[in-house]
Design a protein around this motif. Structure first.
Motif, PDB file in Angstrom:
ATOM      1  N   LYS A   3      13.998   2.695   2.517  1.00 22.25           N
ATOM      2  CA  LYS A   3      13.557   1.687   1.566  1.00 22.25           C
ATOM      3  C   LYS A   3      12.039   1.532   1.724  1.00 22.25           C
ATOM      4  O   LYS A   3      11.508   1.756   2.817  1.00 22.25           O
ATOM      5  CB  LYS A   3      14.238   0.338   1.859  1.00 22.25           C
ATOM      6  N   PRO A   4      11.338   1.138   0.657  1.00 26.28           N
ATOM      7  CA  PRO A   4       9.873   1.007   0.753  1.00 26.28           C
ATOM      8  C   PRO A   4       9.412   0.166   1.942  1.00 26.28           C
ATOM      9  O   PRO A   4       8.415   0.479   2.577  1.00 26.28           O
ATOM     10  CB  PRO A   4       9.501   0.330  -0.567  1.00 26.28           C
ATOM     11  N   ALA A   5      10.162  -0.903   2.258  1.00 26.19           N
ATOM     12  CA  ALA A   5       9.747  -1.795   3.346  1.00 26.19           C
ATOM     13  C   ALA A   5       9.748  -1.083   4.699  1.00 26.19           C
ATOM     14  O   ALA A   5       9.133  -1.563   5.649  1.00 26.19           O
ATOM     15  CB  ALA A   5      10.655  -3.014   3.395  1.00 26.19           C
ATOM     16  N   GLU A   6      10.444   0.057   4.768  1.00 23.90           N
ATOM     17  CA  GLU A   6      10.502   0.780   6.050  1.00 23.90           C
ATOM     18  C   GLU A   6       9.383   1.808   6.192  1.00 23.90           C
ATOM     19  O   GLU A   6       9.358   2.559   7.153  1.00 23.90           O
ATOM     20  CB  GLU A   6      11.864   1.493   6.185  1.00 23.90           C
ATOM     21  N   LEU A   7       8.481   1.838   5.203  1.00 27.36           N
ATOM     22  CA  LEU A   7       7.388   2.814   5.248  1.00 27.36           C
ATOM     23  C   LEU A   7       6.054   2.133   5.558  1.00 27.36           C
ATOM     24  O   LEU A   7       5.886   0.948   5.309  1.00 27.36           O
ATOM     25  CB  LEU A   7       7.264   3.520   3.891  1.00 27.36           C
ATOM     26  N   SER A   8       5.117   2.930   6.074  1.00 24.30           N
ATOM     27  CA  SER A   8       3.766   2.409   6.287  1.00 24.30           C
ATOM     28  C   SER A   8       3.053   2.320   4.939  1.00 24.30           C
ATOM     29  O   SER A   8       3.515   2.872   3.944  1.00 24.30           O
ATOM     30  CB  SER A   8       2.996   3.348   7.202  1.00 24.30           C
ATOM     31  N   GLY A   9       1.928   1.619   4.925  1.00 17.25           N
ATOM     32  CA  GLY A   9       1.163   1.471   3.684  1.00 17.25           C
ATOM     33  C   GLY A   9       0.778   2.806   3.070  1.00 17.25           C
ATOM     34  O   GLY A   9       0.904   3.007   1.866  1.00 17.25           O
ATOM     35  N   GLY A  10       0.336   3.725   3.908  1.00 18.71           N
ATOM     36  CA  GLY A  10      -0.073   5.042   3.425  1.00 18.71           C
ATOM     37  C   GLY A  10       1.097   5.796   2.802  1.00 18.71           C
ATOM     38  O   GLY A  10       0.955   6.446   1.766  1.00 18.71           O
ATOM     39  N   GLN A  11       2.265   5.689   3.458  1.00 15.26           N
ATOM     40  CA  GLN A  11       3.455   6.364   2.923  1.00 15.26           C
ATOM     41  C   GLN A  11       3.889   5.734   1.604  1.00 15.26           C
ATOM     42  O   GLN A  11       4.247   6.431   0.658  1.00 15.26           O
ATOM     43  CB  GLN A  11       4.601   6.292   3.943  1.00 15.26           C
ATOM     44  N   GLN A  12       3.828   4.400   1.555  1.00 13.25           N
ATOM     45  CA  GLN A  12       4.198   3.712   0.313  1.00 13.25           C
ATOM     46  C   GLN A  12       3.312   4.181  -0.830  1.00 13.25           C
ATOM     47  O   GLN A  12       3.769   4.402  -1.939  1.00 13.25           O
ATOM     48  CB  GLN A  12       4.042   2.199   0.471  1.00 13.25           C
ATOM     49  N   GLN A  13       2.033   4.345  -0.524  1.00 11.23           N
ATOM     50  CA  GLN A  13       1.122   4.766  -1.568  1.00 11.23           C
ATOM     51  C   GLN A  13       1.452   6.170  -2.062  1.00 11.23           C
ATOM     52  O   GLN A  13       1.386   6.454  -3.247  1.00 11.23           O
ATOM     53  CB  GLN A  13      -0.316   4.730  -1.056  1.00 11.23           C
ATOM     54  N   ARG A  14       1.860   7.030  -1.138  1.00  5.85           N
ATOM     55  CA  ARG A  14       2.210   8.391  -1.561  1.00  5.85           C
ATOM     56  C   ARG A  14       3.493   8.398  -2.397  1.00  5.85           C
ATOM     57  O   ARG A  14       3.641   9.212  -3.298  1.00  5.85           O
ATOM     58  CB  ARG A  14       2.303   9.314  -0.345  1.00  5.85           C
ATOM     59  N   VAL A  15       4.420   7.475  -2.073  1.00  5.51           N
ATOM     60  CA  VAL A  15       5.608   7.350  -2.933  1.00  5.51           C
ATOM     61  C   VAL A  15       5.178   6.925  -4.338  1.00  5.51           C
ATOM     62  O   VAL A  15       5.640   7.481  -5.338  1.00  5.51           O
ATOM     63  CB  VAL A  15       6.609   6.310  -2.363  1.00  5.51           C
ATOM     64  N   ALA A  16       4.257   5.956  -4.392  1.00  2.87           N
ATOM     65  CA  ALA A  16       3.767   5.484  -5.694  1.00  2.87           C
ATOM     66  C   ALA A  16       3.104   6.626  -6.464  1.00  2.87           C
ATOM     67  O   ALA A  16       3.286   6.765  -7.675  1.00  2.87           O
ATOM     68  CB  ALA A  16       2.780   4.335  -5.508  1.00  2.87           C
ATOM     69  N   LEU A  17       2.372   7.468  -5.739  1.00  2.61           N
ATOM     70  CA  LEU A  17       1.712   8.610  -6.375  1.00  2.61           C
ATOM     71  C   LEU A  17       2.758   9.587  -6.917  1.00  2.61           C
ATOM     72  O   LEU A  17       2.682  10.027  -8.066  1.00  2.61           O
ATOM     73  CB  LEU A  17       0.789   9.302  -5.360  1.00  2.61           C
ATOM     74  N   ALA A  18       3.763   9.887  -6.088  1.00  3.31           N
ATOM     75  CA  ALA A  18       4.822  10.813  -6.514  1.00  3.31           C
ATOM     76  C   ALA A  18       5.581  10.238  -7.710  1.00  3.31           C
ATOM     77  O   ALA A  18       5.896  10.947  -8.660  1.00  3.31           O
ATOM     78  CB  ALA A  18       5.784  11.080  -5.355  1.00  3.31           C
TER      79      ALA A  18
END
Lengths: 341, 260
Positions: free
Chosen positions: A133-148
């Motif tokens: 889930k997004p809450a389990e990711l770091s900020g940088g990882q969340q941003q890459r999910v948003a990019l994808a």
């Protein structure tokens, strides 16, 4: 549509109620360009971005994309992606479901969907995080999910809102490289909004400096950094000593100063602290402040011209507070400004 | 131990006894074998608990209370969710006034709400008692629905809706796809809180009772005026355990206390 105007804003005026945020803005962006909208908060850069995305109604003027007038087109039909500053991931959905969200709405199902989502996750290096889930990711990882999530939609334009501002220095470099790679690989037209000149200089092909809802200057990073055309841009990119010119003479608190006929056609002159020559020259100043910045030493001088900021290599012998110094503002080094605000 | 160090524990015990004591007395009385409501209970039996289920009017009024609690709360949510959304997402003129008006049924004493409904709505407009009760319970639950759902919405970023729209969803679609799933816990909590509030509500329902149409608590009062046997205590115990059970399950699976 010419190649030079894949996305064009024509006389774009945007307002919140009665207060105009952007007035009569004209801007042409080439296909595949990486553009930075740079300016302080309240300059209209985010407003402009929201209008391109279709999240804000246009008051007057036009937005054209890929030959079509999209001024009144609803946001969900525009094929414009937006990576939010907060990333805006859907908290109740897994990483996989986040990336699949838009594709499913397009009607994509089965293996086609699976393949597309997986390749999207792979391209940002998050294949193994699909079920988190997004809450389990770091900020940088969340941003890459948003990019994808934006990129799998194959948008015509990808908008990025302060893409590096929430990251620490190391991740910032990583993300910057990532964005440049994505841009190179997909050829997507990118527009990002930032208030950080270093970010704009490092990332953009072209920088659009905005102020009070108007474009102040458009140019390459080199142009903006070395050849600001207005006092506002000069100040924004670090020219801290700025003076207006009157009939070829510099207007200071000590009166008009003749610069022996140099740069007479400009409306003003600007020097970076580093361009100020210390220890020699026609002007007198007193050291009022000094600070050590590693490879350089900065001085704030009280002078008849007003306060002057100078910077010299740290290897030079330091000057004490209160010391009297001579200095020069070499006219040949100054950036000539065509507009003084 | 000094007197000072004993003061706080003893006060605490007295407070707990004061709060829970009456409840324990009722529970004990419901297992009495005697003919009248009394404490300490005379003997032990389950006959009064069994009797509860045989009283015809209890069954009817239980059905009515259940209908009002479920229907009224559902109606309050249907009205309350969009209202909360509008209050939390848009800068509406007079939003604070709307919030206050919506909260009014909590602040105004139930007796007054009931009397006002009877005098100015039910009588002049010839509204049926069942409909009047339904409207009253909806209005009573609405403040809780708005408050709890608003709290969930305020904790949810609004830009995820814009993100959904830019990924191809309509505005309404974005509400159902990304807003509703994220406030589900709040909605469930509001439902439970509303259900319990409605089910235990007396003063408003007192005014809005008619022949054969009564809520369970009102029916219990009416029953007690005629018959003074322990079956009312037995029924009270059953209802209390029902409420405790619901709240316990809600806390366990939803983290109920986060929303209320």
């Amino acid at each position: 549509m010419s190649d030079a105007s894949y996305l064009s804003l024509e006389k774009l005026t945007l307002a919140y109620g009665d207060s105009v945020a952007v007035a009569n803005l004209d801007l042409d962006i080439r296909k595949g360009e990486l553009i930075a909208l740079l300016g302080p908060s309240g300059c209209g850069k985010t407003t402009t971005m929201r209008a391109i995305a279709g999240l804000l109604a246009v008051k007057s003027g036009h937005v054209r994309l890929d030959g079509a007038d999209i001024t009144r087109m609803p946001a969900n039909k525009r094929a414009v992606g937006l990576m939010f500053q907060s990333y805006a991931l859907f908290p109740h959905l897994s990483v996989y479901e986040n990336v699949a969200f838009g594709l499913k709405l397009k009607g994509m199902r089965g293996t086609e969907l699976e393949t597309k989502v997986q390749s999207g996750l792979k391209s940002v290096g998050l294949s193994t995080f699909a079920n988190r889930k997004p809450a389990e990711l770091s900020g940088g990882q969340q941003q890459r999910v948003a990019l994808a999530r934006s990129m799998v939609m194959e948008p015509k334009v990808l908008l990025l809102d302060e893409p590096l501002s929430n990251l620490d220095a190391r991740l910032r470099l990583e993300m910057r490289t990532e964005l440049q790679r994505v841009q190179k690989e997909t050829g997507v037209t990118m527009i990002f909004v930032t208030h950080d000149q270093a970010e704009a200089l490092a990332l953009a092909d072209r920088i659009v400096v905005m102020k009070s809802g108007k474009i102040e200057q458009i140019g390459s990073p080199e142009d903006i950094y070395n050849r600001p055309t207005s006092s506002f841009v000069a100040d924004f990119v670090g020219f801290e000593n700025i003076f207006p010119l009157e009939n070829g003479k510099m207007k200071t608190s000590a009166g008009l100063i003749d610069l022996s006929g140099k740069a007479p056609s400009a409306a003003g002159l600007a020097w970076r602290p580093r361009m100020v020559t210390l220890g020699t020259g026609p002007f007198q100043g007193t050291v009022r402040g000094t600070s050590f910045a590693g490879d350089a030493r900065e001085y704030l001088l009280d002078t008849a011209l007003g306060p002057i900021k100078a910077e010299v290599e740290a290897s030079q012998p330091p000057h004490a507070l209160g010391a009297g110094l001579t200095f020069d503002l070499p006219a040949e080094k100054a950036a000539p400004l065509s507009r003084f605000v | 131990m000094t007197a000072r160090s004993l003061f706080i524990p003893i006060t605490l015990l007295l407070v707990i006894a004061f709060l829970i004591g009456p409840f324990l007395i009722i529970v004990a009385a419901s297992f009495s074998a005697g003919e009248t409501l009394a404490f300490p209970p005379q003997g032990f039996s389950l006959r009064w608990i069994a009797k509860v289920f045989t009283v015809e009017s209890f069954r009817a009024s239980f059905g009515m209370s259940l209908f009002l609690a479920i229907g009224g709360t559902a109606a309050a949510l249907v009205l309350g969710i969009p209202a909360s959304y509008a209050l939390s997402r848009y800068k509406l003129p007079g939003a604070e006034i709307v919030r206050t008006i919506v909260s009014a049924p909590i602040i105004v004493p139930g007796i007054i709400v009931g009397l006002a409904l009877l005098r100015y709505i039910v009588v002049p407009f010839q509204v049926g008692i069942t409909l009047a009760l339904f409207l009253a319970h909806t209005a009573l639950v609405l403040p809780y629905a708005v408050r709890v759902v608003s709290a969930s919405l305020d904790n949810l970023r609004s830009d995820i809706e814009e993100a959904a729209v830019l990924l191809g969803s309509s505005r309404l679609g974005a509400f159902f796809r990304v807003v509703m799933p994220n406030i589900r816990g709040g909605i469930m909590s509001a439902f439970i809180l509303g259900f319990v509030t409605s089910f235990n509500q007396v003063p408003v329902s007192l005014f809005l009772s008619g022949p054969g149409v009564r809520t369970l608590p009102v029916d219990m009062i009416a029953y007690m005026e005629i018959v003074f046997d322990p079956s009312v205590a037995a029924l009270s115990s059953l209802l209390a355990f029902l409420s405790i059970g619901i709240v316990f399950i809600a806390e366990r699976f939803l983290g109920f206390s986060r929303y209320v």
